[in-house]
Design a protein around this motif. Structure first.
Motif, PDB file in Angstrom:
ATOM      1  N   ASP A   1     -25.341 -92.321   7.684  1.00  0.00           N
ATOM      2  CA  ASP A   1     -26.160 -92.057   8.864  1.00  0.00           C
ATOM      3  C   ASP A   1     -25.687 -90.789   9.588  1.00  0.00           C
ATOM      4  O   ASP A   1     -26.501 -90.043  10.140  1.00  0.00           O
ATOM      5  CB  ASP A   1     -26.185 -93.249   9.817  1.00  0.00           C
ATOM      6  CG  ASP A   1     -24.822 -93.639  10.331  1.00  0.00           C
ATOM      7  OD1 ASP A   1     -23.860 -93.501   9.570  1.00  0.00           O
ATOM      8  OD2 ASP A   1     -24.731 -94.101  11.483  1.00  0.00           O
TER       9      ASP A   1
ATOM     10  N   ALA B   1     -28.246 -87.466   9.958  1.00  0.00           N
ATOM     11  CA  ALA B   1     -28.555 -86.977  11.294  1.00  0.00           C
ATOM     12  C   ALA B   1     -28.117 -85.519  11.440  1.00  0.00           C
ATOM     13  O   ALA B   1     -28.786 -84.721  12.104  1.00  0.00           O
ATOM     14  CB  ALA B   1     -27.873 -87.846  12.346  1.00  0.00           C
TER      15      ALA B   1
ATOM     16  N   ARG C   1     -29.654 -85.002  20.125  1.00  0.00           N
ATOM     17  CA  ARG C   1     -29.447 -85.216  18.685  1.00  0.00           C
ATOM     18  C   ARG C   1     -27.949 -85.295  18.357  1.00  0.00           C
ATOM     19  O   ARG C   1     -27.522 -86.129  17.565  1.00  0.00           O
ATOM     20  CB  ARG C   1     -30.089 -84.084  17.891  1.00  0.00           C
ATOM     21  CG  ARG C   1     -31.609 -84.082  17.882  1.00  0.00           C
ATOM     22  CD  ARG C   1     -32.120 -82.819  17.193  1.00  0.00           C
ATOM     23  NE  ARG C   1     -33.557 -82.729  17.160  1.00  0.00           N
ATOM     24  CZ  ARG C   1     -34.323 -83.110  16.137  1.00  0.00           C
ATOM     25  NH1 ARG C   1     -33.760 -83.612  15.066  1.00  0.00           N
ATOM     26  NH2 ARG C   1     -35.638 -82.985  16.179  1.00  0.00           N
TER      27      ARG C   1
ATOM     28  N   LEU D   1     -25.005 -88.588  16.568  1.00  0.00           N
ATOM     29  CA  LEU D   1     -24.473 -88.389  15.227  1.00  0.00           C
ATOM     30  C   LEU D   1     -23.477 -89.458  14.781  1.00  0.00           C
ATOM     31  O   LEU D   1     -23.479 -89.868  13.628  1.00  0.00           O
ATOM     32  CB  LEU D   1     -23.795 -87.016  15.123  1.00  0.00           C
ATOM     33  CG  LEU D   1     -24.695 -85.781  15.031  1.00  0.00           C
ATOM     34  CD1 LEU D   1     -23.837 -84.530  14.922  1.00  0.00           C
ATOM     35  CD2 LEU D   1     -25.642 -85.874  13.862  1.00  0.00           C
TER      36      LEU D   1
ATOM     37  N   ARG E   1     -27.519 -96.728  18.034  1.00  0.00           N
ATOM     38  CA  ARG E   1     -28.116 -95.546  18.643  1.00  0.00           C
ATOM     39  C   ARG E   1     -29.055 -95.997  19.754  1.00  0.00           C
ATOM     40  O   ARG E   1     -30.177 -96.413  19.490  1.00  0.00           O
ATOM     41  CB  ARG E   1     -28.866 -94.735  17.595  1.00  0.00           C
ATOM     42  CG  ARG E   1     -27.963 -94.306  16.441  1.00  0.00           C
ATOM     43  CD  ARG E   1     -28.683 -93.417  15.475  1.00  0.00           C
ATOM     44  NE  ARG E   1     -27.766 -92.971  14.435  1.00  0.00           N
ATOM     45  CZ  ARG E   1     -28.061 -92.047  13.536  1.00  0.00           C
ATOM     46  NH1 ARG E   1     -29.254 -91.475  13.546  1.00  0.00           N
ATOM     47  NH2 ARG E   1     -27.191 -91.698  12.619  1.00  0.00           N
TER      48      ARG E   1
ATOM     49  N   GLN F   1     -31.265 -91.596  22.502  1.00  0.00           N
ATOM     50  CA  GLN F   1     -32.083 -90.955  21.482  1.00  0.00           C
ATOM     51  C   GLN F   1     -33.342 -90.309  22.049  1.00  0.00           C
ATOM     52  O   GLN F   1     -33.808 -89.288  21.545  1.00  0.00           O
ATOM     53  CB  GLN F   1     -32.509 -91.977  20.421  1.00  0.00           C
ATOM     54  CG  GLN F   1     -31.415 -92.424  19.488  1.00  0.00           C
ATOM     55  CD  GLN F   1     -32.003 -93.086  18.260  1.00  0.00           C
ATOM     56  OE1 GLN F   1     -32.307 -92.437  17.268  1.00  0.00           O
ATOM     57  NE2 GLN F   1     -32.182 -94.400  18.326  1.00  0.00           N
TER      58      GLN F   1
ATOM     59  N   VAL G   1     -35.395 -87.285  12.452  1.00  0.00           N
ATOM     60  CA  VAL G   1     -34.193 -87.878  11.861  1.00  0.00           C
ATOM     61  C   VAL G   1     -34.588 -88.915  10.810  1.00  0.00           C
ATOM     62  O   VAL G   1     -34.018 -88.972   9.715  1.00  0.00           O
ATOM     63  CB  VAL G   1     -33.314 -88.514  12.959  1.00  0.00           C
ATOM     64  CG1 VAL G   1     -32.232 -89.388  12.341  1.00  0.00           C
ATOM     65  CG2 VAL G   1     -32.675 -87.424  13.812  1.00  0.00           C
TER      66      VAL G   1
END
Length: 279
Positions: free
Chosen positions: A4, A8, A73, A77, A82, A87, A98
Motif C-alpha cells: 500500500d 500510494a 496524499r 502513505l 487511512r 484522505q 490512488v
C-alpha cells in the motif's frame, strides 16, 4: 516496503508529473534548484517526497492551489488505516487516483458490496450522487466532477481482456435510494447490460437467501495480495497473509449464496421496475 505504501507513492508520482505538464524535468529542477535526478526519482516513485518538496513543487509548476492535495496524499502513505478526514483533505479525486493504481496492477479482482452499486459499475449520474452524499457527510472539498471523471476512466479496465472482475452484491444494494428514481433506473439498466461482459462475473445475493456470514461492510480483494475495506471513518489497507485469507473466506462464503446470469437479471429487473414506477 509495503504494497500500500508503494502504490500510494506511485500515485503521488503520477500526480507530480501531471502538475509538471508544460515544462521539462530540467526546467523544473532549475526553478527549484534541485538536481534533475531528484525530479525524476520523485515522479517515478523511487524517492519519497518530503512536505517541503511538495510545498515547493506546486507553486513552481504554477499550481500552488494543489499544495494541500499533495500534502494530503503524503500523509496517507505510511498507514494501513487511512482516515477519510485525512484522505479527503483535497477532495475525492486523489482517493480515486490512488485506487486506480491498485486496480491497474491487479489481474484478478473480487468485491463484496451490500450497500450500493460498486464503483466499477456505476453510471456517471449515480456516481455523482454518491460522491455528493459522501462530501456532505465528511464535510470535505467538493471536487465531485473530477472524482466522477476519475471513476469513469477507471472503468475502462473492464474492457481489457487481461483482467477478471468477480463482483458480488447484496440485493439491498439494488434498492438503495441514493439517487433520484430515474438515475437509479438507468443504473440498473447498466448493471443488467454489464452481465454480458467477458471480464465480469456479477452475482447478486437475494433477499432471504441463507448466508454463511452476515452481509457487512464492503471490500475489494486485489490478486489475493491486498484487501481494501471501507469503514465510515477510514479505509483499511490490509496486506498481511492472515487478513487477506480471512477476507477471501468471507467473499467465498457470500459468493456461495449469490445467483448469476438470468436469475441475477431477474432481481435487477425487479428493482428497476420499482424505481421506474417512481420516476
Amino acid at each position: 516496503m509495503s504494497t500500500d505504501f508503494q502504490q500510494a507513492r506511485e500515485a503521488l508520482g503520477r500526480r507530480l508529473r501531471e502538475l509538471r505538464a508544460g515544462m521539462t524535468q530540467r526546467e523544473l529542477a532549475a526553478l527549484l534548484g534541485w538536481p534533475q535526478a531528484k525530479v525524476s526519482k520523485l515522479e517515478k516513485a523511487r524517492q519519497t517526497a518530503t512536505p517541503e518538496d511538495l510545498m515547493a513543487w506546486a507553486p513552481a509548476t504554477g499550481q500552488a492551489a494543489a499544495t494541500e492535495e499533495l500534502l494530503a496524499r503524503l500523509q496517507g502513505l505510511e498507514t494501513h488505516t487511512r482516515s477519510w478526514r485525512r484522505q479527503l483533505t483535497a477532495g475525492h479525486r486523489p482517493v480515486q487516483d490512488v485506487l486506480t493504481v491498485e486496480y491497474e496492477r491487479s489481474a484478478e479482482l473480487r468485491a463484496w458490496e451490500g450497500a450500493m452499486v460498486v464503483g466499477m459499475l456505476q453510471t456517471p449520474d449515480y456516481a455523482r450522487h454518491v460522491f455528493t452524499r459522501y462530501a456532505e457527510l465528511q464535510q470535505s472539498p467538493r471536487d465531485v466532477e473530477d472524482a466522477v471523471r476519475a471513476r469513469v476512466r477507471r472503468q475502462e479496465l473492464l474492457y481489457q481482456p487481461d483482467r477478471t472482475f468477480h463482483i458480488v452484491m447484496w440485493e439491498a444494494a439494488l434498492h438503495a435510494g441514493v439517487a433520484p428514481p430515474d438515475v437509479l433506473a438507468a443504473q440498473l439498466d447498466r448493471l443488467s447490460s454489464a452481465i454480458g461482459l467477458d471480464t465480469l462475473r456479477l452475482g447478486i445475493v437475494p433477499f432471504g437467501a441463507a448466508v454463511g456470514v452476515p452481509p457487512a461492510n464492503g471490500f475489494w480483494l486485489y490478486d489475493d495480495r491486498t484487501v481494501i475495506v471501507e469503514e465510515w471513518h477510514a479505509e483499511l489497507w490490509l496486506t498481511d497473509a492472515d487478513s487477506v485469507a480471512l477476507y477471501r473466506r468471507v467473499w467465498d462464503t457470500l459468493n456461495g449464496s449469490a445467483v448469476y446470469g438470468t436469475h441475477a437479471r431477474r432481481l435487477i429487473a425487479r428493482a428497476r421496475a420499482h424505481f421506474a414506477d417512481l420516476a
